[in-house]
Design an enzyme around this catalytic site. Sequence first.
Site, PDB file in Angstrom:
ATOM      1  CG  HIS A  73      -1.746  -1.653   1.564  1.00  0.00           C
ATOM      2  ND1 HIS A  73      -2.760  -1.095   0.285  1.00  0.00           N
ATOM      3  CD2 HIS A  73      -2.157  -2.112   1.978  1.00  0.00           C
ATOM      4  CE1 HIS A  73      -3.146  -2.310   0.902  1.00  0.00           C
ATOM      5  NE2 HIS A  73      -2.448  -3.026   1.957  1.00  0.00           N
TER       6      HIS A  73
ATOM      7  CG  HIS B  14       3.302   5.583   5.473  1.00  0.00           C
ATOM      8  ND1 HIS B  14       3.376   6.014   7.024  1.00  0.00           N
ATOM      9  CD2 HIS B  14       2.574   6.237   5.049  1.00  0.00           C
ATOM     10  CE1 HIS B  14       1.825   6.567   6.964  1.00  0.00           C
ATOM     11  NE2 HIS B  14       1.675   6.850   5.390  1.00  0.00           N
TER      12      HIS B  14
ATOM     13  CG  HIS C 198      -0.673   8.692   0.874  1.00  0.00           C
ATOM     14  ND1 HIS C 198      -1.087   7.145   1.994  1.00  0.00           N
ATOM     15  CD2 HIS C 198       0.171   8.763   2.596  1.00  0.00           C
ATOM     16  CE1 HIS C 198      -0.832   7.060   3.248  1.00  0.00           C
ATOM     17  NE2 HIS C 198      -0.464   7.486   3.586  1.00  0.00           N
TER      18      HIS C 198
ATOM     19  CD  GLU D  61      -4.033   9.373   2.187  1.00  0.00           C
ATOM     20  OE1 GLU D  61      -3.534   9.383   3.479  1.00  0.00           O
ATOM     21  OE2 GLU D  61      -4.705   8.062   2.094  1.00  0.00           O
TER      22      GLU D  61
ATOM     23  CG  HIS E 181       0.868  10.852   6.288  1.00  0.00           C
ATOM     24  ND1 HIS E 181      -0.306   9.610   5.577  1.00  0.00           N
ATOM     25  CD2 HIS E 181       0.997  12.010   6.017  1.00  0.00           C
ATOM     26  CE1 HIS E 181      -0.828  10.655   5.016  1.00  0.00           C
ATOM     27  NE2 HIS E 181      -0.631  11.356   5.617  1.00  0.00           N
TER      28      HIS E 181
ATOM     29  CB  THR F  79      -5.694   8.407   5.151  1.00  0.00           C
ATOM     30  OG1 THR F  79      -4.587   7.425   4.732  1.00  0.00           O
ATOM     31  CG2 THR F  79      -5.070   9.502   5.998  1.00  0.00           C
ATOM     32  CB  THR F  80      -4.600   3.162   4.261  1.00  0.00           C
ATOM     33  OG1 THR F  80      -3.993   2.491   5.702  1.00  0.00           O
ATOM     34  CG2 THR F  80      -4.024   4.268   3.582  1.00  0.00           C
TER      35      THR F  80
HETATM   36  C1  LIG Z   1       0.492  -3.005  13.972  1.00  0.00           C
HETATM   37  O1  LIG Z   1       0.618  -2.727  12.780  1.00  0.00           O
HETATM   38  C2  LIG Z   1      -0.827  -1.799  12.487  1.00  0.00           C
HETATM   39  C3  LIG Z   1      -1.425  -1.968  13.995  1.00  0.00           C
HETATM   40  C4  LIG Z   1      -2.524  -1.559  13.752  1.00  0.00           C
HETATM   41  C5  LIG Z   1      -2.697  -0.018  12.710  1.00  0.00           C
HETATM   42  C6  LIG Z   1      -1.400   0.100  11.035  1.00  0.00           C
HETATM   43  N1  LIG Z   1      -1.723   1.044  10.548  1.00  0.00           N
HETATM   44  C7  LIG Z   1      -2.423   0.754   9.678  1.00  0.00           C
HETATM   45  C8  LIG Z   1      -2.730   1.647   8.417  1.00  0.00           C
HETATM   46  C9  LIG Z   1      -2.163   2.986   8.950  1.00  0.00           C
HETATM   47  C10 LIG Z   1      -2.672   4.276   8.131  1.00  0.00           C
HETATM   48  C11 LIG Z   1      -1.762   5.678   8.544  1.00  0.00           C
HETATM   49  S1  LIG Z   1      -1.448   6.560   7.682  1.00  0.00           S
HETATM   50  N2  LIG Z   1      -1.936   7.058   6.237  1.00  0.00           N
HETATM   51  O2  LIG Z   1      -3.015   7.496   8.509  1.00  0.00           O
HETATM   52  O3  LIG Z   1      -0.563   7.607   8.528  1.00  0.00           O
HETATM   53  S2  LIG Z   1      -0.639   5.119   9.842  1.00  0.00           S
HETATM   54  C12 LIG Z   1      -1.354   3.580  10.091  1.00  0.00           C
HETATM   55  S3  LIG Z   1      -0.669   2.189  10.990  1.00  0.00           S
HETATM   56  O4  LIG Z   1      -0.665   2.591  12.116  1.00  0.00           O
HETATM   57  O5  LIG Z   1       1.173   1.322  10.715  1.00  0.00           O
HETATM   58  C13 LIG Z   1      -0.411  -1.595  11.927  1.00  0.00           C
HETATM   59 ZN   LIG Z   2      -0.342   7.789   5.583  1.00  0.00          ZN
END
Ligand SMILES: COc1cccc(N2C=Cc3cc(S(N)(=O)=O)sc3S2(=O)=O)c1
Ligand SMILES: [Zn+2]
Length: 260
Positions: A63, A93, A95, A105, A118, A198-199
Site C-alpha cells: 500500500h 511512509h 502517499h 491525501e 506521514h 487514512t487507510t
Molecule cells: C501493528 O501494525 C499496525 C496495527 C494497526 C494499524 C496499523 N496501521 C495501518 C494503517 C495506517 C495508516 C496510517 S496514515 N496514512 O493515516 O498515516 S498509519 C497506519 S498504521 O498505524 O501503521 C499498523
Molecule cells: Zn499515510
Amino acid sequence: GKHWGYGKDDGPSIWHQNFPVAEGDRQSPIDIMPQQASHDPNLGPIVLNYDHCTSLNICNNGHSVVVEFDDTDDRSVILGGPLDNPYRLKQFHFHWGGKGCHGSEHTVEGNSYASELHLVHWNAVKYRSFGEAASAPDGLAVLGIFLETGDDHRWLHTITDALYMVKYKASVTDFKGFNPKCLLPSSLHYWTYLGSLTTPPLHESVTWIVLKEPIAVSERQASFECSCSLGRKRIRGYAWKITSGPPSLSKAGKYAPPIN
Ligand SMILES: COc1cccc(N2C=Cc3cc(S(N)(=O)=O)sc3S2(=O)=O)c1
Ligand SMILES: [Zn+2]
C-alpha cells in the site's frame, strides 16, 4: 487482514463494508480550509527530538513504502503542540499519486500536492504497544508534510534509491542511519485536528499535525512509483474543529528551526 485497495471494487467507497468506522465522524483525510481554522493561542510549537533516532528497514507493504524505526525507548519523539506527552516515532511512509498526478491525501482549499509524507508516532506513556495505541482515541500522532514538485530534494534520493530495492510488494531491506529531520520544511507552522488512519483499519486514533509549508522534490523524485497501489482516499467532509499552531518564532530566534 482483510484485502483493500484503491480500485473500483476494493477502493475507499467500499472500505466501509469491511471497516464500518469509515462512516465515523472523525475520518481522515480532510480538505483543510485555512480561513475556517480557528487560531488556538494555547497551542505551543511542536518539538521533534529525532537526533537519536534509529531507522531499521524500508519495506513495501503493497500500500505504501514504509521506513521503520526502533521504538523500544523514547529516543525519537514528537511533543508539544496539541500533545499531552511525547509520542514515539514508529515509521514514516509516503502517499504518491500516479505518474505526475497529485497523490496527497489531505488537500488545502481543494488543492492537492504531488505527495504527502506521514511520520507515525504512538503514545507509549499511556499504551503498552503500538497495536494497542493504534486503536485508542489518543493513541497516535501523525505529522503530515506535503511534497510539491520543484528543485531536487538532496536527501530524498537516499529513499528513492532504496525504493528500487523494494519495488515489489512484501520486500524489505535494511535502511539504517536515516534521520527524517532532513525531510522537514523550514517552518513548523501547523494545522491540527482529531482524525483517523487514512487507510484501513481507519481507526479514529490520530491527532493530526499537518505542516503548512511543503517541501520541494523534483519531478523525477515525485514520479517514482513502486508496485504499492497508488491512489488516494476520497475526502471526507471537513474537520469540525481545526486549529492552527502559533507562528513559528524561529524568525525571532526563540525556537531554533529544525536542522535540515
Ligand atoms: C501493528 O501494525 C499496525 C496495527 C494497526 C494499524 C496499523 N496501521 C495501518 C494503517 C495506517 C495508516 C496510517 S496514515 N496514512 O493515516 O498515516 S498509519 C497506519 S498504521 O498505524 O501503521 C499498523
Ligand atoms: Zn499515510
